[in-house]
Design a protein around this motif. Structure first.
Motif, PDB file in Angstrom:
ATOM      1  N   CYS A 114       1.154  -1.204   0.087  1.00 43.90           N
ATOM      2  CA  CYS A 114      -0.591  -0.119   0.342  1.00 43.90           C
ATOM      3  C   CYS A 114       1.133   1.255   0.222  1.00 43.90           C
ATOM      4  O   CYS A 114       2.244   1.221  -0.207  1.00 43.90           O
ATOM      5  CB  CYS A 114      -1.005   0.637   1.378  1.00 43.90           C
ATOM      6  N   ALA A 115       0.226   2.360  -0.235  1.00 42.78           N
ATOM      7  CA  ALA A 115       0.640   3.962   0.255  1.00 42.78           C
ATOM      8  C   ALA A 115       1.976   4.279   1.490  1.00 42.78           C
ATOM      9  O   ALA A 115       3.272   4.983   1.180  1.00 42.78           O
ATOM     10  CB  ALA A 115      -0.102   4.867  -0.155  1.00 42.78           C
ATOM     11  N   LEU A 116       1.618   3.275   1.919  1.00 48.07           N
ATOM     12  CA  LEU A 116       3.582   2.715   3.179  1.00 48.07           C
ATOM     13  C   LEU A 116       4.336   2.450   2.790  1.00 48.07           C
ATOM     14  O   LEU A 116       4.685   2.803   3.615  1.00 48.07           O
ATOM     15  CB  LEU A 116       2.196   2.116   4.644  1.00 48.07           C
ATOM     16  N   GLY A 117       4.141   2.032   1.764  1.00 46.36           N
ATOM     17  CA  GLY A 117       5.455   1.971   1.315  1.00 46.36           C
ATOM     18  C   GLY A 117       6.335   2.704   0.708  1.00 46.36           C
ATOM     19  O   GLY A 117       7.600   2.242   0.682  1.00 46.36           O
ATOM     20  N   ALA A 118       5.644   4.048   1.062  1.00 45.27           N
ATOM     21  CA  ALA A 118       7.043   5.085   1.236  1.00 45.27           C
ATOM     22  C   ALA A 118       7.396   5.268   1.680  1.00 45.27           C
ATOM     23  O   ALA A 118       8.739   5.707   2.384  1.00 45.27           O
ATOM     24  CB  ALA A 118       5.688   6.334   1.572  1.00 45.27           C
ATOM     25  N   GLN A 119       8.312   3.729   3.630  1.00 43.96           N
ATOM     26  CA  GLN A 119       8.380   3.984   3.876  1.00 43.96           C
ATOM     27  C   GLN A 119       9.656   3.021   3.626  1.00 43.96           C
ATOM     28  O   GLN A 119      11.311   3.977   3.708  1.00 43.96           O
ATOM     29  CB  GLN A 119       7.923   2.780   4.935  1.00 43.96           C
ATOM     30  N   ASN A 120       9.547   2.666   2.242  1.00 46.20           N
ATOM     31  CA  ASN A 120      11.204   2.336   1.833  1.00 46.20           C
ATOM     32  C   ASN A 120      11.876   3.166   0.960  1.00 46.20           C
ATOM     33  O   ASN A 120      12.733   3.160   0.645  1.00 46.20           O
ATOM     34  CB  ASN A 120      11.041   1.381   0.846  1.00 46.20           C
ATOM     35  N   THR A 121      10.906   4.320   0.267  1.00 44.44           N
ATOM     36  CA  THR A 121      11.536   5.150  -0.070  1.00 44.44           C
ATOM     37  C   THR A 121      12.044   6.353   0.832  1.00 44.44           C
ATOM     38  O   THR A 121      14.076   7.104  -0.121  1.00 44.44           O
ATOM     39  CB  THR A 121      10.535   6.642  -0.925  1.00 44.44           C
ATOM     40  N   VAL A 122      11.535   6.161   1.725  1.00 43.49           N
ATOM     41  CA  VAL A 122      12.660   6.709   3.013  1.00 43.49           C
ATOM     42  C   VAL A 122      13.809   6.857   3.462  1.00 43.49           C
ATOM     43  O   VAL A 122      14.971   7.046   3.378  1.00 43.49           O
ATOM     44  CB  VAL A 122      11.360   7.246   4.260  1.00 43.49           C
ATOM     45  N   LEU A 123      13.857   4.786   3.382  1.00 40.44           N
ATOM     46  CA  LEU A 123      14.885   4.450   4.083  1.00 40.44           C
ATOM     47  C   LEU A 123      15.803   4.613   3.103  1.00 40.44           C
ATOM     48  O   LEU A 123      17.055   4.160   3.380  1.00 40.44           O
ATOM     49  CB  LEU A 123      14.101   3.443   4.562  1.00 40.44           C
ATOM     50  N   ALA A 124      15.499   4.650   1.492  1.00 43.07           N
ATOM     51  CA  ALA A 124      16.191   4.691   0.539  1.00 43.07           C
ATOM     52  C   ALA A 124      17.509   6.068   0.503  1.00 43.07           C
ATOM     53  O   ALA A 124      18.834   5.619  -0.151  1.00 43.07           O
ATOM     54  CB  ALA A 124      15.675   4.450  -0.541  1.00 43.07           C
ATOM     55  N   ILE A 125      17.143   6.811   0.910  1.00 41.15           N
ATOM     56  CA  ILE A 125      17.437   7.799   1.011  1.00 41.15           C
ATOM     57  C   ILE A 125      18.985   8.033   2.095  1.00 41.15           C
ATOM     58  O   ILE A 125      17.938   7.846   3.611  1.00 41.15           O
ATOM     59  CB  ILE A 125      16.631   9.670   1.529  1.00 41.15           C
ATOM     60  N   PRO A 126      19.865   8.269   1.873  1.00 39.70           N
ATOM     61  CA  PRO A 126      21.583   7.409   3.417  1.00 39.70           C
ATOM     62  C   PRO A 126      21.037   8.316   4.948  1.00 39.70           C
ATOM     63  O   PRO A 126      20.664   9.837   4.542  1.00 39.70           O
ATOM     64  CB  PRO A 126      22.387   8.306   2.636  1.00 39.70           C
ATOM     65  N   ARG A 127      20.341   8.133   5.374  1.00 44.61           N
ATOM     66  CA  ARG A 127      20.321   8.737   7.262  1.00 44.61           C
ATOM     67  C   ARG A 127      19.614   9.368   7.216  1.00 44.61           C
ATOM     68  O   ARG A 127      19.276  10.582   7.669  1.00 44.61           O
ATOM     69  CB  ARG A 127      21.612   9.942   7.310  1.00 44.61           C
TER      70      ARG A 127
END
Length: 451
Positions: free
Chosen positions: A12-25
């Motif tokens: 679902c849209a909460l998959g955006a969690q992985n987009t955040v984690l893809a940004i270093p730190r």
């Protein structure tokens, strides 16, 4: 009406969690029910990508319950934000709301602003599952960071600086390698690249640098269009939209020429880069001639592909144009809206005029199987590119299979990518190495054939 999806391809849209984690730190703070963050994290293990800097069980979460539904969850969210910032060391915190918060109306953006005005690096955005899938969440997070963190600054445009937007992190198991290879390709033209995600990114430093880019490059059919349009409106930054993942020589040549022309780079400079890459590529490619000629009666030619539109179109174009495959079933699984689906159909018809009727938009892997498996039983000359969902029945039919989309749980993916000149050769290796597995052909029959 039964709306159940069997064998899903995205979160679902909460998959955006992985987009955040893809940004270093960068660190996500999830305002959602128990288990929501864990489910999203589990999907990110496709290809065993790891937890990143602050993923997995480290992700701060409010774990909203019945009391929050009755009395609201903003108080608990404030407590979670303050605890996370005290305990965890991050350069950027992104608050993401789940379904519970979305239903009861907790305003995560306003709460994040209360801390941001104190100079803390934090933004908030709504990502409840009922608003869309992981592709929607990906765009929502990027827009939130641009609007709330990068902000309304005056651009200091730097000649030759570009921002590149492409894959959806974790949703595409090959995203890390893809971003790295796109960065390498663009830099061959003498440009400086803000790649924004993955190990090749400088983290929030690059994000703050976004307004200063001379132009943006979007390598995607539709995901990210809202982002580059926002940047054009907000900072006046023009963008090059390249809708197909460049794989192999022909697509990489075209990609480099398109970027060079948009950047105003001297044509001779671009052609020098292209000729150097082509020379290396075709020296390796031609050396496979003996292999292909000796196994010509065993080689597949029917092509079935299942995956997101970016990857699916890229591998299909490469395998049709450079290797000689015939597209027999191309399944797009990223669930674009009606407007974007129409654009994708137009793009497919343009790129594959002889196979316009071979594209299908389907998010249910069981339905993809219902269309594909009967055809595979009629042949042993097919190649199927897809996920775990396609692997079992493809192998049972005696045809070739290769991973290109999530979910993937029988292969470790570190920095593998099929992007660019080298990526095309790598895809060729991976596909034809499967000839030596299973029913199609063995090493012994190959050696006997040579004798």
């Amino acid at each position: 009406m039964n709306c159940e999806i069997s064998e899903p391809r995205f979160t679902c849209a909460l998959g955006a969690q992985n987009t955040v984690l893809a940004i270093p730190r960068a660190i996500p703070i999830v305002h959602a029910g128990p288990g929501c963050s864990s489910i999203v994290s589990a999907f990110a293990q496709s290809g065993y990508q790891g937890e990143a800097y602050a993923g997995g069980n480290q992700v701060p979460s409010t774990n909203t319950d019945e009391s929050n539904v009755v009395f609201g969850g903003e108080r608990d969210l404030r407590s979670e934000i303050e605890s996370a910032m005290q305990v965890m060391k991050g350069d950027l915190f992104v608050v993401l709301s789940g379904c519970t918060a979305g239903i009861i109306g907790d305003n995560v953006e306003e709460i994040a602003k209360d801390y941001a005005v104190e100079g803390l690096p934090i933004v908030g955005t709504d990502t409840p599952g009922f608003k869309g899938n992981a592709y929607h969440g990906h765009e929502a997070v990027i827009k939130a960071i641009i609007n709330q963190y990068v902000g309304n600054v005056k651009p200091n445009v730097q000649k030759g600086l570009v921002n590149v937007f492409a894959d959806v992190p974790a949703q595409n198991p090959f995203w890390r390698g893809d971003f790295e290879q796109l960065k390498i390709l663009v830099e061959k033209l003498g440009l400086k690249v803000n790649i924004l995600f993955g190990p090749s990114s400088r983290g929030v430093e690059e994000w703050k640098d976004i307004p200063n880019a001379e132009f943006n490059i979007l390598v995607s059919p539709w995901v990210g269009l809202e982002v580059v349009e926002l940047l054009k409106k907000k900072y006046g930054t023009p963008y090059l939209h390249y809708p197909i993942l460049p794989i192999g020589a022909l697509q990489s040549n075209d990609f480099l020429r398109s970027v060079a022309a948009f950047a105003g780079i001297d044509k001779e400079v671009a052609e020098e880069v292209i000729q150097k890459e082509k020379k290396r590529y075709y020296e390796y490619f031609v050396d496979t001639a003996d292999f292909f000629s000796s196994l010509q009666n065993n080689l597949p030619y029917e092509l079935y592909v299942s995956g997101d539109s970016l990857t699916t179109f890229g591998v299909t174009k490469y395998l049709e144009n450079e290797v000689g495959y015939i597209p027999s079933g191309i399944f797009v699984t990223d669930n674009p809206n009606q407007k974007n689906e129409e654009k994708l159909r137009e793009l497919f018809a343009k790129e594959f005029p002889n196979y316009a009727d071979k594209i299908f938009f389907e998010i249910d892997s069981e339905k993809i199987r219902d269309r594909t498996e009967p055809e595979l039983k009629k042949t042993n000359r097919a190649l199927v590119l897809g996920s775990d969902w396609e692997k079992v029945y493809t192998k049972q039919s005696g045809n070739l299979f290769q991973y290109i989309s999530a979910p993937i749980h029988q292969q470790l993916i570190v920095e593998k990518s099929y992007v660019g000149y080298r990526g095309g050769l790598r895809l060729l290796e991976d596909i034809y190495n499967t000839l030596f597995e299973g029913k199609t052909i063995t090493n012994q029959t190959y050696q006997a054939k040579l004798a």
